[in-house]
Scaffold this motif. Structure first.
Motif, PDB file in Angstrom:
ATOM      1  N   ALA A 129       0.830  -1.209   0.000  1.00 21.78           N
ATOM      2  CA  ALA A 129       0.000   0.000   0.000  1.00 21.78           C
ATOM      3  C   ALA A 129       0.864   1.259   0.000  1.00 21.78           C
ATOM      4  CB  ALA A 129      -0.929  -0.009   1.206  1.00 21.78           C
ATOM      5  N   ILE A 130       1.892   1.259   0.835  1.00 19.68           N
ATOM      6  CA  ILE A 130       2.761   2.439   0.931  1.00 19.68           C
ATOM      7  C   ILE A 130       3.436   2.728  -0.405  1.00 19.68           C
ATOM      8  CG2 ILE A 130       4.890   3.332   1.973  1.00 19.68           C
ATOM      9  CD1 ILE A 130       4.105   1.721   4.507  1.00 19.68           C
ATOM     10  N   LEU A 131       3.993   1.698  -1.029  1.00 18.78           N
ATOM     11  CA  LEU A 131       4.722   1.899  -2.276  1.00 18.78           C
ATOM     12  C   LEU A 131       3.811   2.422  -3.390  1.00 18.78           C
ATOM     13  CD1 LEU A 131       7.054  -1.245  -2.262  1.00 18.78           C
ATOM     14  CD2 LEU A 131       7.679   1.143  -1.793  1.00 18.78           C
ATOM     15  N   GLU A 132       2.596   1.887  -3.475  1.00 17.54           N
ATOM     16  CA  GLU A 132       1.653   2.358  -4.498  1.00 17.54           C
ATOM     17  C   GLU A 132       1.249   3.798  -4.242  1.00 17.54           C
ATOM     18  OE1 GLU A 132      -1.815   0.328  -5.627  1.00 17.54           O
ATOM     19  OE2 GLU A 132      -0.769  -1.423  -6.419  1.00 17.54           O
ATOM     20  N   ILE A 133       0.935   4.107  -2.995  1.00 16.83           N
ATOM     21  CA  ILE A 133       0.467   5.460  -2.674  1.00 16.83           C
ATOM     22  C   ILE A 133       1.598   6.475  -2.826  1.00 16.83           C
ATOM     23  CG2 ILE A 133      -0.381   6.912  -0.765  1.00 16.83           C
ATOM     24  CD1 ILE A 133      -2.116   4.471   0.067  1.00 16.83           C
ATOM     25  N   MET A 134       2.820   6.099  -2.464  1.00 11.06           N
ATOM     26  CA  MET A 134       3.956   6.999  -2.658  1.00 11.06           C
ATOM     27  C   MET A 134       4.181   7.300  -4.133  1.00 11.06           C
ATOM     28  SD  MET A 134       6.756   5.636   0.158  1.00 11.06           S
ATOM     29  CE  MET A 134       8.038   6.745  -0.416  1.00 11.06           C
ATOM     30  N   ILE A 138      -4.912  14.478   1.166  1.00 15.78           N
ATOM     31  CA  ILE A 138      -5.329  13.358   2.010  1.00 15.78           C
ATOM     32  C   ILE A 138      -6.703  12.844   1.590  1.00 15.78           C
ATOM     33  CG2 ILE A 138      -5.965  12.706   4.364  1.00 15.78           C
ATOM     34  CD1 ILE A 138      -2.920  12.830   3.743  1.00 15.78           C
ATOM     35  N   ARG A 139      -7.571  13.747   1.158  1.00 15.45           N
ATOM     36  CA  ARG A 139      -8.878  13.314   0.649  1.00 15.45           C
ATOM     37  C   ARG A 139      -8.698  12.410  -0.578  1.00 15.45           C
ATOM     38  NH1 ARG A 139     -12.411  14.482  -3.208  1.00 15.45           N
ATOM     39  NH2 ARG A 139     -11.067  16.078  -4.111  1.00 15.45           N
ATOM     40  N   LYS A 140      -7.789  12.802  -1.468  1.00 20.32           N
ATOM     41  CA  LYS A 140      -7.540  12.010  -2.679  1.00 20.32           C
ATOM     42  C   LYS A 140      -6.857  10.688  -2.346  1.00 20.32           C
ATOM     43  CE  LYS A 140      -7.330  15.933  -5.867  1.00 20.32           C
ATOM     44  NZ  LYS A 140      -6.474  16.746  -6.769  1.00 20.32           N
ATOM     45  N   VAL A 141      -5.947  10.696  -1.360  1.00 16.45           N
ATOM     46  CA  VAL A 141      -5.323   9.443  -0.920  1.00 16.45           C
ATOM     47  C   VAL A 141      -6.396   8.484  -0.414  1.00 16.45           C
ATOM     48  CG1 VAL A 141      -3.825   8.393   0.828  1.00 16.45           C
ATOM     49  CG2 VAL A 141      -3.059  10.438  -0.394  1.00 16.45           C
TER      50      VAL A 141
END
Length: 276
Positions: free
Chosen positions: A97-102, A163-166
Motif C-alpha cells: 500500500a505504501i509503495l503504491e500510494i507513494m 489526504i482526501r484524494k489518498v
C-alpha cells in the motif's frame, strides 16, 4: 447521571479534545484532572499518539490507568513503563500500500510507527515535520525496507485535499484483509491492523482490569472516536466536534477544547459525586 468517581473510568481523546497542537492543554483542564484523580477518579487518554508524544503533552499530569496509544495498537502503562498490548500490521500488505500510494502521490509524507510507537519517516514533507514538532516526536529518517519489524501503524500526511484524494484512491485498491485504512484528521490518513482500534483497546483494557465496560466514559471530538464512544458506557462530545459526532454522543459540553471542555465535564462529575 450521578457517578461514583472511583468506579468510573474516563478515557479522553487528546488532539482537539484535551488539547490543541499549538496551545497545549488548557490550564483549567490540568487543574481539574489533578483534582479529579486526587479524589479517586480514574482518568487516562485514548489517542492516536505514541507513548513518547503522550508523555510530552501531559507533562505533570499523572494518568491513573494505562493509556490507549497509536489508535489502539498499543496499551501502555506509564506507571510501569510497560507495553500491555502490542498489535501489529501485516508488513507485506502495508508495504504494498505504501509503495503504491507513494508513487501515485509523490508529495505525500509517510511515517511508520513501530515497536513502542517509535517513528520512522520514510518520506518527509512539511506535514511530517510539523507532526514531529507539534507532538514533540523524535523521528528517524530511513528507507521503508530499513524500518524495524513490529509496525503498529502507518501515517500518510499532507494537505486536506491531498489526504482526501489518498483516501479515495485507497478505497479503490485491495491490499489484503490484515490491515485497514482510517481517517484520523483532515491531514492524516492511516493504516491500522485489522480488528484493532480504540474500541477494541477499551474492551481489552476493561477485561484486563476486571471492570465492566458500562463503567467507562469516553470524551471525543472526531469521526475516529465514534466507535469507542459507541462501545463505552457513556459518551461525551466536545462542542467543537462535527455535528455527526455530537449527535452520536450521550452528552455535549458547553466549552470547546480550547476553552476547557474536558475540565468542564470532569468538574461536573466531581459536583455530582460530592452533592448531598
Amino acid at each position: 447521571m450521578k457517578r461514583n468517581l472511583k468506579d468510573t473510568l474516563v478515557f479522553c481523546d487528546m488532539d482537539n479534545t484535551l488539547l490543541t497542537a499549538k496551545e497545549g492543554i488548557p490550564e483549567c483542564n490540568r487543574t481539574v484532572i489533578k483534582l479529579f484523580t486526587g479524589m479517586g477518579g480514574r482518568f487516562t487518554v485514548a489517542s492516536g499518539r505514541p507513548p513518547e508524544s503522550v508523555r510530552a503533552a501531559l507533562g505533570d499530569i499523572r494518568l491513573s490507568l494505562p493509556a490507549i496509544c497509536c489508535n489502539g495498537s498499543l496499551l501502555y502503562d506509564f506507571s510501569t513503563e510497560r507495553v500491555l498490548r502490542h498489535a501489529t500490521l501485516e508488513r507485506g500488505q502495508a508495504t504494498a500500500a505504501i509503495l503504491e500510494i507513494m508513487e501515485k502521490f509523490p508529495r505525500v509524507g509517510v511515517e511508520v510507527m513501530a515497536g513502542a510507537g517509535d517513528m520512522y519517516v520514510v518520506r518527509a514533507n512539511p506535514y511530517t515535520h510539523a507532526h514531529q514538532v507539534d507532538e514533540q516526536l523524535s523521528g528517524v529518517a530511513c528507507p521503508l525496507d530499513a524500518v524495524p519489524d513490529g509496525w503498529v501503524k502507518v501515517v500518510f500526511a499532507g494537505d486536506p485535499e491531498m489526504i482526501r484524494k489518498v483516501g479515495q484512491y485507497a478505497k479503490t485498491r485491495y491490499y489484503g484483509r490484515e490491515n485497514y485504512f482510517l481517517a484520523t484528521n483532515s491531514i492524516y490518513y492511516e493504516i491500522m491492523p485489522a480488528g484493532v482500534g480504540k474500541a477494541s483497546a477499551l474492551r481489552d483494557l476493561c477485561a484486563l482490569l476486571g471492570v465492566p465496560i458500562e463503567n467507562t466514559v469516553v470524551i471525543g471530538d472526531y469521526y475516529n472516536d465514534l466507535e469507542i464512544m459507541q462501545a463505552a458506557g457513556y459518551s461525551v462530545a466536545v462542542s467543537n466536534a462535527p455535528p455527526e459526532v455530537k449527535a452520536a454522543a450521550d452528552e455535549v459540553t458547553n466549552c470547546t477544547c480550547s476553552d476547557g471542555a474536558v475540565g468542564e465535564y470532569l468538574y461536573k462529575l466531581i459536583e455530582e459525586a460530592t452533592a448531598l
